[in-house]
Motif scaffolding. Structure first.
Motif, PDB file in Angstrom:
ATOM      1  N   SER A  89      -3.436   1.931   4.587  1.00 62.27           N
ATOM      2  CA  SER A  89      -2.823   1.789   5.914  1.00 62.27           C
ATOM      3  C   SER A  89      -1.537   0.993   5.766  1.00 62.27           C
ATOM      4  CB  SER A  89      -3.780   1.045   6.863  1.00 62.27           C
ATOM      5  OG  SER A  89      -3.913  -0.301   6.422  1.00 62.27           O
ATOM      6  N   GLY A  90      -0.780   0.927   6.847  1.00 60.69           N
ATOM      7  CA  GLY A  90       0.427   0.102   6.842  1.00 60.69           C
ATOM      8  C   GLY A  90       0.073  -1.364   6.660  1.00 60.69           C
ATOM      9  N   ILE A  94       1.381  -3.965   3.812  1.00 58.95           N
ATOM     10  CA  ILE A  94       2.065  -5.233   4.134  1.00 58.95           C
ATOM     11  C   ILE A  94       1.324  -6.411   3.493  1.00 58.95           C
ATOM     12  CG2 ILE A  94       2.553  -6.833   6.051  1.00 58.95           C
ATOM     13  CD1 ILE A  94       3.178  -4.242   7.735  1.00 58.95           C
ATOM     14  N   THR A 187       9.121   1.391   9.225  1.00 58.99           N
ATOM     15  CA  THR A 187       8.265   2.375   9.897  1.00 58.99           C
ATOM     16  C   THR A 187       8.993   3.085  11.034  1.00 58.99           C
ATOM     17  OG1 THR A 187       6.303   1.061   9.386  1.00 58.99           O
ATOM     18  CG2 THR A 187       6.093   2.633  11.185  1.00 58.99           C
ATOM     19  N   PHE A 188       9.706   2.334  11.875  1.00 59.19           N
ATOM     20  CA  PHE A 188      10.356   2.932  13.049  1.00 59.19           C
ATOM     21  C   PHE A 188      11.552   3.795  12.663  1.00 59.19           C
ATOM     22  CE2 PHE A 188       9.233   0.696  17.284  1.00 59.19           C
ATOM     23  CZ  PHE A 188       7.899   0.608  16.938  1.00 59.19           C
ATOM     24  N   SER A 207       4.193   1.878   7.602  1.00 60.20           N
ATOM     25  CA  SER A 207       2.952   2.470   8.057  1.00 60.20           C
ATOM     26  C   SER A 207       3.187   3.978   7.959  1.00 60.20           C
ATOM     27  CB  SER A 207       2.652   2.079   9.505  1.00 60.20           C
ATOM     28  OG  SER A 207       1.625   2.914   9.985  1.00 60.20           O
TER      29      SER A 207
END
Ligand SMILES: Cc1ncc(COP(=O)(O)O)c(C=O)c1O
Length: 396
Positions: A89-90, A94, A187-188, A207
């Motif tokens: 997962s993100g 992280i 991610t964005f 992510s």
């Protein structure tokens, strides 16, 4: 042709071809899903050499897996990094990154707003391991916050959910002058809009659950950096924490990546129109979208992003009641967290993605009760506009 290394290829070509070759045993073009948990090394000496890192080759799926490696190769090519390592997962990506880079006694600085899960890591997890996380609102506050103990500067850009834009080039410049490492959550933006490594950032995290997979059907995370940092993060995150991506998920993420540039472009074009619609609507107090001239990060976004993204947040004049009415009236846009999907999704950050963030920090970030976050998908923009106008009409 060595598909994973050609630097002159465009993003759409890289998204389709990088990291993969027809399967040598069958000629299969789509990357096969390799489910083996262990790989034969044949003889004693080869086993010893592979485990010591002297010779390459797969050993055990938690360390590395061919399907996952194809996904990692694609991500490394798209971000322009030497190597990549994938996670479950993100958040796993992280945490593995931070656990590999910081040690007890170190300080970490995070700039701007963060996704609620990441904010929780900074506020509650890192301090338990003796790492102090310091928040600054702006890049201009970094110099003053750096001390001899600062090891990492972490930034999300655009950030979740305020869409703040952190100047990555300036962040990297300041960090390098103090020999501090930089980590950017991309991610964005995705590599289609921003390539943090080219701006001087050391480590990029994602992510992959969001735009990379893009179809709302897989959960994953990925880190792209130099081979040396990826190796260190792989050791902590996979060999020690064991957060390896499943080959089934990797296969979905590979398929998702093939259309990433097309999906991102389509969603960005629609988002630009929807942001203007919202900005002009009387029920909306404020729109947070980097593409609007009114956005404080607009100038940096123009330099740093090739388009302004598919995410926006907006504050409704009527607070939480207005947010509830608006969200409950949407028919096409689905009420859900997550983002970056083919489907448009909307949520109320204060009661969902950021509900675990302390109220005073939410206030600092600007996550008010009237704030709605919208992730624009790839539907026809006219249909999305009609749905949003219809929901807003209940507030007029
Ligand atoms: C910017 C950002 N980073 C990281 C994450 C965590 O990703 P995941 O849900 O895949 O663990 C999210 C989740 O929403 C996010 O928005």
């Amino acid at each position: 042709m060595a598909k994973d290394t050609a630097p002159t290829l465009g993003m759409r070509t890289l998204a389709v071809h990088a990291g993969q070759r027809p399967d040598p045993s069958t000629g299969a073009i789509a990357t096969p899903i390799s489910t083996a948990s262990a790989y034969s090394y044949g003889d004693f000496d080869t086993g010893e050499q592979r485990f010591s890192g002297e010779s390459p080759g797969y050993l055990y799926s938690r360390f590395a897996n061919p399907t996952v490696a194809a996904f990692e190769g694609k991500m490394a090519a798209l971000e322009g990094g030497e190597a990549a390592v994938a996670f479950t997962s993100g958040m796993s990506a992280i945490c593995a990154t931070l656990m590999a880079l910081v040690s007890s006694g170190d300080e970490l600085i995070h700039v701007g707003t963060l996704y609620g899960g990441t904010e929780g890591v900074m506020r509650t997890l890192l301090p338990r391991f003796g790492v102090r996380a310091i928040h600054v609102a702006e890049v201009s506050e970094l110099e003053a916050a750096i001390t001899a103990k600062t090891r990492v500067i972490f930034a999300e850009t655009p950030d979740n959910p305020m869409l703040g834009v952190v100047d990555l080039h300036e962040t990297a410049r300041i960090a390098r002058a103090h020999q501090v490492l930089t980590v950017a959550d991309n991610t964005f933006a995705t590599p289609c809009l921003t390539r943090p490594l080219a701006l001087g950032i050391d480590v990029v995290v994602h992510s992959a659950t969001k735009f990379i997979g893009g179809h709302g059907d897989s959960t994953g995370g990925v880190v792209v950096a130099s081979a040396a940092w990826v190796n260190a993060i792989r050791t902590v995150g996979l060999k020690q924490f064991g957060g390896c991506l499943s080959p089934f998920e990797a296969s979905l993420l590979i398929r998702g990546l093939k259309t990433l540039p097309l999906r991102v472009e389509a969603a960005c074009l629609s988002a630009e129109r929807i942001a203007r619609l919202l900005e002009e609507h009387p029920a909306v107090a404020k729109v947070f979208y980097p593409g609007l001239a009114s956005h404080p990060g607009h100038e940096v976004a123009r330099r740093q992003m090739s388009r302004f993204g598919a995410l926006m947040s907006f504050e409704l004049k009527g607070g939480k009641d207005a947010a509830r009415t608006f969200l409950d009236r949407l028919e096409l846009v689905t009420q859900a967290v997550s983002l970056g999907d083919t489907d448009s999704l909307a949520c109320h950050p204060a009661s969902t993605t950021h509900s675990a963030v302390a109220k005073d920090i939410r206030d600092q970030y600007g996550v008010t009760e009237g704030l709605v976050r919208l992730s624009v998908g790839i539907e026809d923009v006219e249909d999305l506009e009609r749905d949003i106008r219809h929901a807003l009409a209940a507030l007029a």
